[in-house]
Design a protein around this motif. Structure first.
Motif, PDB file in Angstrom:
ATOM      1  N   ASP A 116       0.817  -1.217   0.000  1.00 10.15           N
ATOM      2  CA  ASP A 116       0.000   0.000   0.000  1.00 10.15           C
ATOM      3  C   ASP A 116       0.850   1.265   0.000  1.00 10.15           C
ATOM      4  O   ASP A 116       0.315   2.372   0.061  1.00 10.15           O
ATOM      5  N   HIS A 120      -2.690   3.458  -5.523  1.00  9.28           N
ATOM      6  CA  HIS A 120      -3.768   2.539  -5.924  1.00  9.28           C
ATOM      7  C   HIS A 120      -5.123   3.105  -5.524  1.00  9.28           C
ATOM      8  O   HIS A 120      -5.210   4.020  -4.707  1.00  9.28           O
ATOM      9  N   ASP A 122      -8.593   1.372  -3.853  1.00  5.47           N
ATOM     10  CA  ASP A 122      -8.908   0.123  -3.172  1.00  5.47           C
ATOM     11  C   ASP A 122      -9.874  -0.742  -3.990  1.00  5.47           C
ATOM     12  O   ASP A 122     -10.820  -0.237  -4.597  1.00  5.47           O
ATOM     13  N   HIS A 234      -4.402   6.639  -3.732  1.00  2.00           N
ATOM     14  CA  HIS A 234      -3.654   6.916  -2.509  1.00  2.00           C
ATOM     15  C   HIS A 234      -2.535   5.908  -2.298  1.00  2.00           C
ATOM     16  O   HIS A 234      -2.568   4.803  -2.833  1.00  2.00           O
TER      17      HIS A 234
HETATM   18 FE    FE Z   1      -5.688   1.446   0.061  1.00  2.00          FE
END
Ligand code: FE
Ligand code: SIN
Length: 274
Positions: A116, A120, A122, A234
């Motif tokens: 993360d 990306h 989600d 993010h």
């Molecule tokens: Fe995420």
């Protein structure tokens, strides 16, 4: 502030900071959170508020009433925050998982797809949303005053257009099989497959990760924020100890459904995706 203002900001891709009604740990909670409640201090703890079940906690902590109580208290607090910030969402929201993120967000991940720290949007592998929005409330509860640092990228449509025509379409029967053997809870729709494809292609695109547009966003210890993480691009840069509550919002519950990832992707691909 006019009705619908916060909701419109969220839908437009803004990270909305909560006001001064910060979520604070009790002294007892603070002691339990910092002393390595997750296995090896390396995993996040997740909580299912409807079933009251804790996952990912060290064995001794799995029935730790302090942690269970904290997770429950946070899920209730986050719900109240959303209802207060975006009351028009209240009748439509479905509650998801609560998470306690103890690991260092800047530490290396086990694979690029799970990393993360890479930009990306989600998308969940085992929990298809069928177009419903992923709305998350985060709180930085770092006891030492450390900020949580993110990067926030370009508009969802720009992100999606980079790879949308190159994502593999699921085979006939694939979604049925995934559900049948228990790899997904419910049927993975073409929308979910495309979102997962974008998530993976984006994270694995080294050139995009190096040079894609982004700005740094910092959340101070004690701060809380709301964000649609399925459309806001993010990456977590650094920070330890955060709480997060996930909500699902059907597209029909949005102020402006036409800017949902579902409708954007349907426009880009020219196909119905759910
Ligand atoms: Fe995420
Ligand atoms: C993420 O959703 O990618 C991680 C955000 C965080 O834990 O701060």
């Amino acid at each position: 502030m006019s009705a619908g203002h916060r909701a419109s900001q969220l839908e437009a891709g803004e990270v909305v900071r909560a006001g001064p009604t910060a979520f604070a740990l009790t002294d007892i909670e603070a002691m339990r959170v910092t002393d390595g409640v997750a296995t090896g201090g390396s995993k996040n703890i997740s909580f299912d508020p409807s079933a009251g079940i804790l996952r990912g906690a060290a064995a001794a902590a799995s029935d730790d009433q302090t942690i269970v109580g904290l997770m429950r208290r946070y899920s209730e607090w986050a719900s109240a925050l959303i209802v207060d910030s975006a009351p028009e969402y209240a009748p439509h929201l479905r509650m998801g998982r609560t998470s306690l993120r103890t690991r260092d967000a800047g530490a290396p991940a086990i694979s690029p797809r799970k990393d993360d720290r890479r930009l990306h949007a989600d998308a969940f592998t085992s929990r298809p949303t069928a177009g419903a929005r992923i709305l998350r409330v985060f709180s930085n509860i770092n006891p030492a005053g450390q900020a949580r640092i993110w990067q926030v990228g370009e508009a969802f449509e720009d992100y999606a257009r980079r790879w949308a025509d190159r994502i593999r379409r699921p085979l006939t029967g694939e979604a049925w099989l995934l559900e049948r053997i228990g790899l997904t809870r419910g049927r993975r729709t073409p929308y979910d497959a495309l979102m997962l494809g974008l998530h993976d292609r984006g994270k694995l695109d080294e050139s995009y990760q190096r040079t894609g547009p982004r700005r740094v966003v910092s959340f101070a210890a004690g701060e809380s924020w709301l964000v649609f993480t399925d459309s806001v691009i993010h990456a977590a840069v650094s920070g330890r100890f955060a709480l997060e509550q996930t909500f699902y919002l059907p597209v029909e519950g949005m102020v402006n459904p036409s800017i949902s990832p579902l409708r954007v992707l349907e426009r880009i691909t020219g196909r119905r995706l759910v």
